[in-house]
Write a protein that holds these residues in place. Structure first.
Motif, PDB file in Angstrom:
ATOM      1  N   ILE A   1       0.851  -1.192   0.000  1.00 36.22           N
ATOM      2  CA  ILE A   1       0.000   0.000   0.000  1.00 36.22           C
ATOM      3  C   ILE A   1       0.887   1.242   0.000  1.00 36.22           C
ATOM      4  CG2 ILE A   1      -1.787   1.252   1.240  1.00 36.22           C
ATOM      5  CD1 ILE A   1      -2.530  -1.435   2.581  1.00 36.22           C
ATOM      6  N   VAL A   2       0.699   2.075  -1.008  1.00 35.29           N
ATOM      7  CA  VAL A   2       1.405   3.348  -1.124  1.00 35.29           C
ATOM      8  C   VAL A   2       0.624   4.388  -0.316  1.00 35.29           C
ATOM      9  CG1 VAL A   2       2.101   5.137  -2.776  1.00 35.29           C
ATOM     10  CG2 VAL A   2       2.336   2.720  -3.367  1.00 35.29           C
ATOM     11  N   GLY A   3       1.313   5.434   0.136  1.00 30.07           N
ATOM     12  CA  GLY A   3       0.671   6.422   0.998  1.00 30.07           C
ATOM     13  C   GLY A   3      -0.198   7.425   0.272  1.00 30.07           C
ATOM     14  N   VAL A   4      -0.994   6.979  -0.693  1.00 33.69           N
ATOM     15  CA  VAL A   4      -1.946   7.831  -1.401  1.00 33.69           C
ATOM     16  C   VAL A   4      -3.266   7.068  -1.538  1.00 33.69           C
ATOM     17  CG1 VAL A   4      -2.451   9.155  -3.486  1.00 33.69           C
ATOM     18  CG2 VAL A   4      -0.084   8.927  -2.713  1.00 33.69           C
ATOM     19  N   TYR A   5      -4.362   7.689  -1.113  1.00 33.68           N
ATOM     20  CA  TYR A   5      -5.690   7.079  -1.169  1.00 33.68           C
ATOM     21  C   TYR A   5      -6.673   8.116  -1.723  1.00 33.68           C
ATOM     22  CZ  TYR A   5      -3.463   4.448   2.718  1.00 33.68           C
ATOM     23  OH  TYR A   5      -2.601   3.741   3.531  1.00 33.68           O
ATOM     24  N   ILE A   6      -7.785   7.629  -2.283  1.00 30.74           N
ATOM     25  CA  ILE A   6      -8.897   8.524  -2.604  1.00 30.74           C
ATOM     26  C   ILE A   6     -10.163   7.945  -1.977  1.00 30.74           C
ATOM     27  CG2 ILE A   6     -10.236   9.687  -4.391  1.00 30.74           C
ATOM     28  CD1 ILE A   6      -8.000   9.531  -6.259  1.00 30.74           C
ATOM     29  N   PHE A   7     -10.937   8.806  -1.340  1.00 33.89           N
ATOM     30  CA  PHE A   7     -12.139   8.362  -0.654  1.00 33.89           C
ATOM     31  C   PHE A   7     -13.345   9.185  -1.080  1.00 33.89           C
ATOM     32  CE2 PHE A   7      -8.810   7.257   2.519  1.00 33.89           C
ATOM     33  CZ  PHE A   7      -9.072   5.900   2.610  1.00 33.89           C
ATOM     34  N   SER A   8     -14.493   8.527  -1.065  1.00 34.22           N
ATOM     35  CA  SER A   8     -15.767   9.237  -1.127  1.00 34.22           C
ATOM     36  C   SER A   8     -16.156   9.626   0.291  1.00 34.22           C
ATOM     37  CB  SER A   8     -16.843   8.328  -1.737  1.00 34.22           C
ATOM     38  OG  SER A   8     -17.305   7.399  -0.762  1.00 34.22           O
ATOM     39  N   PRO A   9     -17.204  10.427   0.482  1.00 29.46           N
ATOM     40  CA  PRO A   9     -17.620  10.792   1.849  1.00 29.46           C
ATOM     41  C   PRO A   9     -18.002   9.591   2.716  1.00 29.46           C
ATOM     42  CG  PRO A   9     -18.601  12.288   0.254  1.00 29.46           C
ATOM     43  CD  PRO A   9     -17.965  11.185  -0.540  1.00 29.46           C
ATOM     44  N   ALA A  10     -18.171   8.408   2.112  1.00 26.65           N
ATOM     45  CA  ALA A  10     -18.514   7.212   2.887  1.00 26.65           C
ATOM     46  C   ALA A  10     -17.467   6.891   3.951  1.00 26.65           C
ATOM     47  CB  ALA A  10     -18.681   6.015   1.951  1.00 26.65           C
ATOM     48  N   VAL A  11     -16.223   7.343   3.760  1.00 21.33           N
ATOM     49  CA  VAL A  11     -15.168   7.008   4.711  1.00 21.33           C
ATOM     50  C   VAL A  11     -15.392   7.673   6.062  1.00 21.33           C
ATOM     51  CG1 VAL A  11     -13.577   8.928   4.186  1.00 21.33           C
ATOM     52  CG2 VAL A  11     -12.657   6.703   4.884  1.00 21.33           C
ATOM     53  N   HIS A  12     -16.163   8.735   6.105  1.00 18.72           N
ATOM     54  CA  HIS A  12     -16.368   9.424   7.381  1.00 18.72           C
ATOM     55  C   HIS A  12     -17.116   8.536   8.380  1.00 18.72           C
ATOM     56  CE1 HIS A  12     -14.657  13.046   5.802  1.00 18.72           C
ATOM     57  NE2 HIS A  12     -15.553  13.132   4.832  1.00 18.72           N
ATOM     58  N   GLU A  13     -18.044   7.752   7.895  1.00 18.52           N
ATOM     59  CA  GLU A  13     -18.722   6.795   8.776  1.00 18.52           C
ATOM     60  C   GLU A  13     -17.750   5.725   9.247  1.00 18.52           C
ATOM     61  OE1 GLU A  13     -22.666   3.851   8.915  1.00 18.52           O
ATOM     62  OE2 GLU A  13     -22.099   4.859   7.033  1.00 18.52           O
ATOM     63  N   ALA A  14     -16.855   5.305   8.358  1.00 14.56           N
ATOM     64  CA  ALA A  14     -15.887   4.264   8.702  1.00 14.56           C
ATOM     65  C   ALA A  14     -14.927   4.722   9.794  1.00 14.56           C
ATOM     66  CB  ALA A  14     -15.111   3.850   7.455  1.00 14.56           C
ATOM     67  N   VAL A  15     -14.396   5.953   9.690  1.00 19.23           N
ATOM     68  CA  VAL A  15     -13.419   6.398  10.693  1.00 19.23           C
ATOM     69  C   VAL A  15     -14.085   6.637  12.047  1.00 19.23           C
ATOM     70  CG1 VAL A  15     -11.860   7.369   8.964  1.00 19.23           C
ATOM     71  CG2 VAL A  15     -13.576   8.841  10.026  1.00 19.23           C
ATOM     72  N   ARG A  16     -15.394   6.916  12.038  1.00 15.66           N
ATOM     73  CA  ARG A  16     -16.116   7.047  13.317  1.00 15.66           C
ATOM     74  C   ARG A  16     -16.410   5.692  13.942  1.00 15.66           C
ATOM     75  NH1 ARG A  16     -19.202  10.846  10.352  1.00 15.66           N
ATOM     76  NH2 ARG A  16     -20.911   9.308  10.216  1.00 15.66           N
ATOM     77  N   ALA A  17     -16.482   4.651  13.101  1.00 20.18           N
ATOM     78  CA  ALA A  17     -16.892   3.335  13.587  1.00 20.18           C
ATOM     79  C   ALA A  17     -15.741   2.513  14.159  1.00 20.18           C
ATOM     80  CB  ALA A  17     -17.563   2.555  12.456  1.00 20.18           C
ATOM     81  N   ILE A  18     -14.523   2.742  13.692  1.00 19.40           N
ATOM     82  CA  ILE A  18     -13.406   1.890  14.111  1.00 19.40           C
ATOM     83  C   ILE A  18     -12.884   2.321  15.486  1.00 19.40           C
ATOM     84  CG2 ILE A  18     -12.738   1.393  11.738  1.00 19.40           C
ATOM     85  CD1 ILE A  18     -10.471   3.420  12.039  1.00 19.40           C
ATOM     86  N   THR A  19     -12.108   1.448  16.091  1.00 20.04           N
ATOM     87  CA  THR A  19     -11.504   1.715  17.396  1.00 20.04           C
ATOM     88  C   THR A  19      -9.980   1.704  17.257  1.00 20.04           C
ATOM     89  OG1 THR A  19     -11.580  -0.643  17.924  1.00 20.04           O
ATOM     90  CG2 THR A  19     -13.428   0.728  18.664  1.00 20.04           C
ATOM     91  N   PRO A  20      -9.268   2.299  18.223  1.00 18.62           N
ATOM     92  CA  PRO A  20      -7.799   2.340  18.116  1.00 18.62           C
ATOM     93  C   PRO A  20      -7.184   0.946  18.074  1.00 18.62           C
ATOM     94  CG  PRO A  20      -8.569   3.933  19.732  1.00 18.62           C
ATOM     95  CD  PRO A  20      -9.754   3.101  19.360  1.00 18.62           C
ATOM     96  N   SER A  21      -6.086   0.852  17.347  1.00 20.37           N
ATOM     97  CA  SER A  21      -5.346  -0.403  17.234  1.00 20.37           C
ATOM     98  C   SER A  21      -4.515  -0.629  18.490  1.00 20.37           C
ATOM     99  CB  SER A  21      -4.428  -0.349  16.015  1.00 20.37           C
ATOM    100  OG  SER A  21      -3.433   0.660  16.209  1.00 20.37           O
ATOM    101  N   ALA A  22      -3.737  -1.704  18.484  1.00 21.50           N
ATOM    102  CA  ALA A  22      -2.906  -2.036  19.638  1.00 21.50           C
ATOM    103  C   ALA A  22      -1.884  -0.944  19.938  1.00 21.50           C
ATOM    104  CB  ALA A  22      -2.189  -3.361  19.392  1.00 21.50           C
ATOM    105  N   ARG A  23      -1.504  -0.163  18.914  1.00 21.87           N
ATOM    106  CA  ARG A  23      -0.546   0.916  19.175  1.00 21.87           C
ATOM    107  C   ARG A  23      -1.232   2.237  19.497  1.00 21.87           C
ATOM    108  NH1 ARG A  23       2.270   2.458  13.373  1.00 21.87           N
ATOM    109  NH2 ARG A  23       0.371   2.768  12.161  1.00 21.87           N
ATOM    110  N   GLY A  24      -2.556   2.176  19.727  1.00 22.13           N
ATOM    111  CA  GLY A  24      -3.292   3.351  20.171  1.00 22.13           C
ATOM    112  C   GLY A  24      -3.660   4.335  19.087  1.00 22.13           C
ATOM    113  N   GLU A  25      -3.667   3.898  17.823  1.00 19.67           N
ATOM    114  CA  GLU A  25      -3.968   4.784  16.707  1.00 19.67           C
ATOM    115  C   GLU A  25      -5.183   4.296  15.925  1.00 19.67           C
ATOM    116  OE1 GLU A  25      -0.620   5.517  14.206  1.00 19.67           O
ATOM    117  OE2 GLU A  25       0.695   6.114  15.868  1.00 19.67           O
ATOM    118  N   LEU A  26      -5.862   5.248  15.290  1.00 23.66           N
ATOM    119  CA  LEU A  26      -6.937   4.898  14.366  1.00 23.66           C
ATOM    120  C   LEU A  26      -6.309   4.640  12.999  1.00 23.66           C
ATOM    121  CD1 LEU A  26      -9.730   7.481  15.330  1.00 23.66           C
ATOM    122  CD2 LEU A  26      -9.610   5.048  15.919  1.00 23.66           C
ATOM    123  N   GLU A  27      -6.308   3.385  12.583  1.00 23.50           N
ATOM    124  CA  GLU A  27      -5.600   2.975  11.366  1.00 23.50           C
ATOM    125  C   GLU A  27      -6.478   3.164  10.137  1.00 23.50           C
ATOM    126  OE1 GLU A  27      -2.575   2.281  11.816  1.00 23.50           O
ATOM    127  OE2 GLU A  27      -2.354   1.485  13.844  1.00 23.50           O
TER     128      GLU A  27
END
Length: 355
Positions: free
Chosen positions: A168-194
């Protein structure tokens, strides 16, 4: 379409440089890595850019300004701590609105730009598109497994047994649908939202997540060897030009740029190289794939395959290679003490000397 550029983070792999400088502003061929990304975004037809900044916010603001030098309109978005790529999307919600956007990691270096990626997304009906590249050691990267038509089936972070060689290269494109996804996930073992967890959430909830293979060269510039390799790639493509002063005792071969105000005396320049503005090179050899910053002094020295940042001096030393020398550094030969090395070295440095 908007762009969200990530220019925070601590840059631990490039210490000690990044103790005092943003990792995104370390130069490749005398131009900050971040500038290449901003130029790629503009070339893709995107002008509304948010830049997420952290501890080095003041330096990034000073380097980029309001974005007008790139033809961009820049908004700065502070992040209190490096809490993950998905967290950057979360805090940029107001800026992003309901438009699709490019998520671009500011320390990534990509030859060939992102215009093709953006054009493909605009024509298609995707919720996310991920840039991928083939790598020799996928176990050290986030890895994607694809379906028959290029859709993303699964993402794995540094898998022991990779299902593909597509990193995975550090470039992504998202539709507004990703906003629901980032609200739904929880932090990983290193304490970050991946961001990979957000993409996985989209896949699990039936969103269309597609891939796009890199056409050109890509590097994450987080390590010394990556910086030097990016420097090499850019220098191979430079247009030669001598705008400074080179005396008759000097010899120039290959692609060489000598910027305005630079002076070269009794020296050999073997391209591809760049000599920055107001730098003086005297009785020295500058070898291929080297960039010397502005206002430097190189005297009675040999340097190749290296990066020297602004304001530094190298005197009486041979031979420096595969090196990154920071700003306002002095490198000189010790005198009067045979077989002795005098060093004043900061934390997290690496020094190699003859046995």
């Amino acid at each position: 379409m908007k762009a969200l550029v990530l220019a925070g983070g601590k840059g631990t792999r490039l210490r000690p440089l990044t103790h005092t400088s943003a990792k995104q502003l370390v130069p490749v061929a005398n131009k900050p890595v971040l500038y290449y990304g901003l130029e790629a975004i503009r070339e893709a037809g995107i002008t509304d850019v948010g830049i997420v900044v952290g501890d080095t916010a003041a330096e990034v603001r000073a380097a980029v300004g309001d974005g007008s030098m790139f033809g961009l309109d820049v908004t700065y978005i502070p992040q209190e701590a490096p809490l993950g790529l998905a967290h950057c999307v979360l805090i940029a919600r107001e800026f992003l609105g309901d438009e699709p956007f490019v998520l671009y990691l500011g320390d990534n270096f990509l030859v060939g730009g992102i215009a093709g990626l953006v054009d493909t997304f605009r024509r298609a009906d995707y919720d996310a598109q991920i840039l991928l590249t083939r790598v020799a050691e996928p176990q050290f990267y986030g890895v994607a497994e694809l379906g028959p038509s290029g859709e993303i089936l699964r993402l794995e972070e540094k898998p022991e047994h990779p299902r593909s060689d597509l990193a995975i290269v550090g470039v992504y494109i998202f539709s507004p649908a990703v906003h629901e996804a980032v609200r739904a996930i929880t932090p990983s073992a290193r304490g970050e939202l991946e961001i990979t967890d957000a993409v996985t959430w989209l896949i699990d909830h039936g969103s269309r997540v597609h891939s796009h293979l890199v056409d050109g060269y890509w590097k994450d510039t987080g390590r010394l060897q990556d910086m030097l390799e990016c420097n090499r790639i850019v220098l191979e493509r430079i247009e030669p030009g001598v705008r400074g002063t080179v005396d008759r005792l000097s010899e120039i071969t290959g692609r060489v740029v000598v910027e305005r105000g630079a002076v070269v005396e009794n020296s050999i320049l073997r391209g591809p190289i760049v000599i920055g503005a107001d730098t003086k090179i005297t009785s020295s050899y500058i070898g291929p794939f080297t960039s010397i910053g502005a206002s430097c002094l190189v005297e009675n020295a040999e340097i190749d395959y290296s990066i020297v940042l602004d304001g530094s001096s190298v005197h009486g030393v041979s031979r420096i290679a595969h090196s990154l020398i920071g700003r306002n550094v002095e490198v000189s030969r010790a005198t009067g003490m045979p077989n002795t090395h005098e060093l004043m070295v900061g934390d997290h440095s690496r020094i190699q000397v003859p046995a």
